[in-house]
Motif scaffolding. Sequence first.
Motif, mmCIF file in Angstrom:
data_model
loop_
_atom_site.group_PDB
_atom_site.id
_atom_site.type_symbol
_atom_site.label_atom_id
_atom_site.label_comp_id
_atom_site.label_asym_id
_atom_site.label_seq_id
_atom_site.Cartn_x
_atom_site.Cartn_y
_atom_site.Cartn_z
ATOM 1 N N ALA A 19 0.752 -1.246 0.024
ATOM 2 C CA ALA A 19 0.084 -0.212 0.020
ATOM 3 C C ALA A 19 0.770 1.242 0.049
ATOM 4 O O ALA A 19 0.437 2.124 -0.567
ATOM 5 C CB ALA A 19 -1.066 0.189 1.199
ATOM 6 N N GLY A 20 2.117 1.215 0.806
ATOM 7 C CA GLY A 20 2.698 2.396 0.648
ATOM 8 C C GLY A 20 3.545 2.828 -0.532
ATOM 9 O O GLY A 20 3.291 4.136 -1.033
ATOM 10 N N VAL A 21 4.084 1.753 -1.390
ATOM 11 C CA VAL A 21 4.370 2.033 -2.602
ATOM 12 C C VAL A 21 3.416 2.079 -3.667
ATOM 13 O O VAL A 21 3.552 3.375 -4.669
ATOM 14 C CB VAL A 21 5.166 0.603 -3.082
ATOM 15 N N ARG A 22 2.372 1.531 -3.554
ATOM 16 C CA ARG A 22 1.031 1.729 -4.435
ATOM 17 C C ARG A 22 0.638 3.471 -4.101
ATOM 18 O O ARG A 22 0.521 4.215 -5.232
ATOM 19 C CB ARG A 22 -0.033 0.900 -4.356
ATOM 20 N N ASN A 23 0.401 3.999 -2.880
ATOM 21 C CA ASN A 23 0.028 5.238 -2.736
ATOM 22 C C ASN A 23 1.254 6.296 -3.346
ATOM 23 O O ASN A 23 0.589 7.286 -3.773
ATOM 24 C CB ASN A 23 -0.277 5.531 -1.363
ATOM 25 N N ALA A 24 2.361 6.062 -2.839
ATOM 26 C CA ALA A 24 3.283 6.870 -3.327
ATOM 27 C C ALA A 24 3.480 7.096 -4.868
ATOM 28 O O ALA A 24 3.656 8.034 -5.483
ATOM 29 C CB ALA A 24 4.858 6.347 -2.691
ATOM 30 N N LEU A 25 3.315 6.033 -5.507
ATOM 31 C CA LEU A 25 3.373 6.235 -6.872
ATOM 32 C C LEU A 25 2.183 6.865 -7.333
ATOM 33 O O LEU A 25 2.216 7.481 -8.761
ATOM 34 C CB LEU A 25 3.309 4.705 -7.573
ATOM 35 N N HIS A 26 0.856 6.477 -6.853
ATOM 36 C CA HIS A 26 -0.272 7.280 -7.354
ATOM 37 C C HIS A 26 -0.095 8.796 -7.062
ATOM 38 O O HIS A 26 -0.140 9.552 -7.970
ATOM 39 C CB HIS A 26 -1.376 7.005 -6.489
ATOM 40 N N ARG A 27 0.370 9.301 -6.079
ATOM 41 C CA ARG A 27 0.847 10.680 -5.869
ATOM 42 C C ARG A 27 1.827 11.261 -6.701
ATOM 43 O O ARG A 27 1.743 12.229 -7.294
ATOM 44 C CB ARG A 27 1.474 11.026 -4.422
ATOM 45 N N LEU A 28 2.922 10.343 -7.088
ATOM 46 C CA LEU A 28 4.116 10.523 -8.210
ATOM 47 C C LEU A 28 3.635 10.847 -9.362
ATOM 48 O O LEU A 28 3.560 11.947 -10.044
ATOM 49 C CB LEU A 28 5.123 9.577 -8.073
ATOM 50 N N PHE A 29 2.562 9.931 -10.000
ATOM 51 C CA PHE A 29 2.228 10.360 -11.446
ATOM 52 C C PHE A 29 1.171 11.403 -11.608
ATOM 53 O O PHE A 29 0.924 12.100 -12.319
ATOM 54 C CB PHE A 29 1.776 8.990 -11.701
ATOM 55 N N ARG A 30 0.191 11.433 -10.425
ATOM 56 C CA ARG A 30 -0.661 12.567 -10.191
ATOM 57 C C ARG A 30 0.264 13.858 -10.394
ATOM 58 O O ARG A 30 -0.312 14.944 -10.836
ATOM 59 C CB ARG A 30 -1.359 12.622 -9.009
#
Length: 207
Positions: A19-30
């Motif tokens: 979840a940590g990686v998933r959320n970080a990537l979501h924020r990064l691409f956004r």
Amino acid sequence: MSASAGTEELRVIVVDDDAGVRNALHRLFRAEGIAVEAYDSATALLARGDLEHPAVLVLDIQMPGMTGLELQSLLVERGSSPPIVFLTGASSVPLAVTAMRRGAADFVEKPFDNADLVRRVRGAAAGAPRGAAPSRRHDCARRIAALTPREREVMALVVAGHSNKEVARKLAVSPRTVEVHRLHLMEKMEAGSLAELVRMALAADGT
């Protein structure tokens, strides 16, 4: 589905059970202005995700249940060929090499640099050449031929997914010697990453 997605309408689908990686990537691409969807498993993506429209898949290569590699195989069986960028740990580099041989666009080792990951995703979306053209094949073969015999041995083992320590054991040399050979061959091949070196090796083989 097209094998590449235009950068003007770049869309990314992240699949990672962390979840940590998933959320970080979501924020990064956004933050980069890239449309992004995130799923915690391959099965969740298959159940709810939109694979009918162009997207770059950013997949963790090792996940509980269906792995990223298994998802790639399933998509190929279905006749779908979205560009895939795999996220891999050091222990799963051999799997990433297998994924490249099966058509993955790229792989990035964790921990990764955010800017580098975004650059590679954009490259995958733009349809970065995998090296099938005769000119590309000739260029890669020429660069490999310019390596010393020992550098070619090291390259063959590295692109097969072996770590520096494993290469050192196989060649009966020190890990430091392997590091030096690896540095030199990366410079001679003009490869900026292990994934790029793998692409060059595949291109020289005509893959």
